[in-house]
Design a protein around this motif. Structure first.
Motif, PDB file in Angstrom:
ATOM      1  N   ASP A 234      77.260 -18.482  74.482  1.00  0.00           N
ATOM      2  CA  ASP A 234      75.754 -18.144  73.819  1.00  0.00           C
ATOM      3  C   ASP A 234      76.275 -18.433  72.292  1.00  0.00           C
ATOM      4  O   ASP A 234      76.788 -17.873  71.771  1.00  0.00           O
ATOM      5  N   ARG A 235      75.385 -19.513  71.900  1.00  0.00           N
ATOM      6  CA  ARG A 235      75.612 -19.843  70.455  1.00  0.00           C
ATOM      7  C   ARG A 235      74.671 -18.976  69.487  1.00  0.00           C
ATOM      8  O   ARG A 235      74.843 -19.075  68.116  1.00  0.00           O
ATOM      9  N   ARG A 236      74.014 -18.119  69.924  1.00  0.00           N
ATOM     10  CA  ARG A 236      73.089 -17.162  68.949  1.00  0.00           C
ATOM     11  C   ARG A 236      73.867 -16.406  68.307  1.00  0.00           C
ATOM     12  O   ARG A 236      74.904 -15.897  68.723  1.00  0.00           O
ATOM     13  N   PHE A 237      73.389 -15.815  67.184  1.00  0.00           N
ATOM     14  CA  PHE A 237      74.038 -14.743  66.432  1.00  0.00           C
ATOM     15  C   PHE A 237      73.478 -13.807  66.196  1.00  0.00           C
ATOM     16  O   PHE A 237      72.172 -13.637  65.854  1.00  0.00           O
ATOM     17  N   GLY A 238      74.189 -12.682  66.225  1.00  0.00           N
ATOM     18  CA  GLY A 238      73.521 -11.072  65.521  1.00  0.00           C
ATOM     19  C   GLY A 238      73.060 -10.385  66.657  1.00  0.00           C
ATOM     20  O   GLY A 238      72.653  -9.093  66.355  1.00  0.00           O
ATOM     21  N   THR A 239      73.048 -10.762  67.889  1.00  0.00           N
ATOM     22  CA  THR A 239      72.330  -9.850  68.967  1.00  0.00           C
ATOM     23  C   THR A 239      73.796  -9.089  69.746  1.00  0.00           C
ATOM     24  O   THR A 239      74.476  -9.689  70.055  1.00  0.00           O
ATOM     25  N   PRO A 240      73.650  -7.642  69.582  1.00  0.00           N
ATOM     26  CA  PRO A 240      74.663  -7.120  70.157  1.00  0.00           C
ATOM     27  C   PRO A 240      74.836  -7.711  71.681  1.00  0.00           C
ATOM     28  O   PRO A 240      74.096  -7.874  72.590  1.00  0.00           O
ATOM     29  N   LEU A 241      76.395  -7.649  72.043  1.00  0.00           N
ATOM     30  CA  LEU A 241      76.822  -8.252  73.189  1.00  0.00           C
ATOM     31  C   LEU A 241      76.262  -7.402  74.370  1.00  0.00           C
ATOM     32  O   LEU A 241      75.891  -8.103  75.327  1.00  0.00           O
ATOM     33  N   ALA A 242      76.154  -6.238  74.463  1.00  0.00           N
ATOM     34  CA  ALA A 242      75.570  -5.352  75.301  1.00  0.00           C
ATOM     35  C   ALA A 242      74.185  -5.585  75.749  1.00  0.00           C
ATOM     36  O   ALA A 242      73.897  -5.322  77.078  1.00  0.00           O
ATOM     37  N   THR A 243      73.377  -6.251  74.868  1.00  0.00           N
ATOM     38  CA  THR A 243      72.004  -6.430  75.340  1.00  0.00           C
ATOM     39  C   THR A 243      71.795  -7.884  75.686  1.00  0.00           C
ATOM     40  O   THR A 243      70.877  -8.347  76.337  1.00  0.00           O
ATOM     41  N   ARG A 244      72.748  -8.671  76.000  1.00  0.00           N
ATOM     42  CA  ARG A 244      72.696 -10.333  76.493  1.00  0.00           C
ATOM     43  C   ARG A 244      72.353 -10.219  77.874  1.00  0.00           C
ATOM     44  O   ARG A 244      72.786  -9.718  78.533  1.00  0.00           O
ATOM     45  N   LYS A 245      71.549 -11.297  78.314  1.00  0.00           N
ATOM     46  CA  LYS A 245      70.971 -11.508  79.595  1.00  0.00           C
ATOM     47  C   LYS A 245      71.217 -12.996  79.704  1.00  0.00           C
ATOM     48  O   LYS A 245      71.765 -13.685  78.840  1.00  0.00           O
ATOM     49  N   SER A 246      71.257 -13.211  80.985  1.00  0.00           N
ATOM     50  CA  SER A 246      71.997 -14.503  81.380  1.00  0.00           C
ATOM     51  C   SER A 246      71.059 -15.602  80.799  1.00  0.00           C
ATOM     52  O   SER A 246      71.506 -16.534  80.375  1.00  0.00           O
ATOM     53  N   ALA A 247      69.817 -15.514  80.488  1.00  0.00           N
ATOM     54  CA  ALA A 247      68.861 -16.218  79.921  1.00  0.00           C
ATOM     55  C   ALA A 247      69.288 -16.698  78.457  1.00  0.00           C
ATOM     56  O   ALA A 247      68.879 -17.550  77.753  1.00  0.00           O
ATOM     57  N   ASP A 248      69.927 -15.630  77.846  1.00  0.00           N
ATOM     58  CA  ASP A 248      70.741 -15.884  76.550  1.00  0.00           C
ATOM     59  C   ASP A 248      71.670 -16.968  76.365  1.00  0.00           C
ATOM     60  O   ASP A 248      71.975 -17.430  75.260  1.00  0.00           O
ATOM     61  N   PHE A 249      72.234 -17.034  77.748  1.00  0.00           N
ATOM     62  CA  PHE A 249      73.497 -17.981  77.455  1.00  0.00           C
ATOM     63  C   PHE A 249      73.035 -19.510  78.001  1.00  0.00           C
ATOM     64  O   PHE A 249      72.380 -19.846  79.039  1.00  0.00           O
ATOM     65  N   GLY A 250      73.472 -20.427  76.994  1.00  0.00           N
ATOM     66  CA  GLY A 250      72.739 -21.759  77.163  1.00  0.00           C
ATOM     67  C   GLY A 250      73.969 -22.765  77.861  1.00  0.00           C
ATOM     68  O   GLY A 250      73.447 -23.963  78.551  1.00  0.00           O
ATOM     69  N   SER A 251      74.962 -22.446  78.231  1.00  0.00           N
ATOM     70  CA  SER A 251      76.052 -23.371  78.778  1.00  0.00           C
ATOM     71  C   SER A 251      76.742 -22.492  79.673  1.00  0.00           C
ATOM     72  O   SER A 251      76.934 -21.299  79.517  1.00  0.00           O
ATOM     73  N   TRP A 252      76.818 -22.868  80.989  1.00  0.00           N
ATOM     74  CA  TRP A 252      77.656 -22.223  81.818  1.00  0.00           C
ATOM     75  C   TRP A 252      78.500 -23.069  82.912  1.00  0.00           C
ATOM     76  O   TRP A 252      78.443 -24.371  82.925  1.00  0.00           O
ATOM     77  N   GLY A 253      79.604 -22.492  83.463  1.00  0.00           N
ATOM     78  CA  GLY A 253      80.543 -23.183  84.160  1.00  0.00           C
ATOM     79  C   GLY A 253      79.899 -23.100  85.595  1.00  0.00           C
ATOM     80  O   GLY A 253      78.744 -22.601  85.992  1.00  0.00           O
ATOM     81  N   GLN A 254      80.676 -23.812  86.491  1.00  0.00           N
ATOM     82  CA  GLN A 254      80.004 -24.098  88.106  1.00  0.00           C
ATOM     83  C   GLN A 254      80.434 -22.877  88.739  1.00  0.00           C
ATOM     84  O   GLN A 254      79.834 -22.653  89.822  1.00  0.00           O
ATOM     85  N   GLY A 255      81.000 -21.798  88.158  1.00  0.00           N
ATOM     86  CA  GLY A 255      81.475 -20.477  88.916  1.00  0.00           C
ATOM     87  C   GLY A 255      82.722 -20.396  89.813  1.00  0.00           C
ATOM     88  O   GLY A 255      83.151 -21.883  90.191  1.00  0.00           O
ATOM     89  N   THR A 256      83.189 -19.387  90.003  1.00  0.00           N
ATOM     90  CA  THR A 256      84.673 -19.297  91.087  1.00  0.00           C
ATOM     91  C   THR A 256      84.369 -18.139  91.908  1.00  0.00           C
ATOM     92  O   THR A 256      83.861 -17.142  91.430  1.00  0.00           O
ATOM     93  N   GLN A 257      84.762 -18.199  93.110  1.00  0.00           N
ATOM     94  CA  GLN A 257      84.557 -17.098  94.036  1.00  0.00           C
ATOM     95  C   GLN A 257      85.814 -16.183  93.657  1.00  0.00           C
ATOM     96  O   GLN A 257      86.780 -16.773  93.954  1.00  0.00           O
ATOM     97  N   VAL A 258      85.332 -14.876  93.988  1.00  0.00           N
ATOM     98  CA  VAL A 258      86.264 -13.606  94.027  1.00  0.00           C
ATOM     99  C   VAL A 258      86.175 -12.986  95.185  1.00  0.00           C
ATOM    100  O   VAL A 258      84.802 -12.344  95.424  1.00  0.00           O
TER     101      VAL A 258
END
Length: 127
Positions: free
Chosen positions: A99-123
């Protein structure tokens, strides 16, 4: 944008440990706050942990607090999630996100706030 590739997922027994890593490409990794999300089968994606661009601020969901540790190395352009004392309910696909945005507390971040994603890994954690 930054490109992200996760690694380190797999199968663990309850009480065991796994370490997830996320490698980023691009010159501006240190300009991104980073997050680890997970999506259990049939459920919504949730923010598990996040770390500020300097590494000085971290966030953990209550469900993983005290068991998971997030860290980053801006020189190596990596972010890691050390997962200890794993539980079956930790079973999910884990995603690294930036997430390249600045100033929003980490605890309030939602998935829509993050612009870049990896492909995922299964656990998968067995009881």
């Amino acid at each position: 944008q930054v490109q992200l590739v996760e690694s380190g997922g797999g199968l663990a027994q309850a009480g065991g440990s796994l370490r997830l890593s996320c490698a980023a490409s691009g010159r501006t990794f240190s300009s991104y706050d980073m997050g680890w999300f997970r999506q259990p089968p049939g459920k919504e994606r949730e923010l598990v942990s996040a770390i500020s661009r300097s590494g000085g601020i971290t966030y953990y969901a209550d469900s993983v607090k005290g068991r998971f540790t997030i860290s980053r190395d801006n020189a190596k352009k990596t972010v890691a999630l050390q997962m200890n004392s794993l539980k079956p309910e930790d079973t999910a696909v884990y995603y690294c996100a930036a997430d390249r945005r600045f100033g929003t507390p980490l605890a309030t971040r939602k998935s829509a706030d993050f612009g870049s994603w990896g492909q995922g890994t299964q656990v998968t954690v067995s009881s």
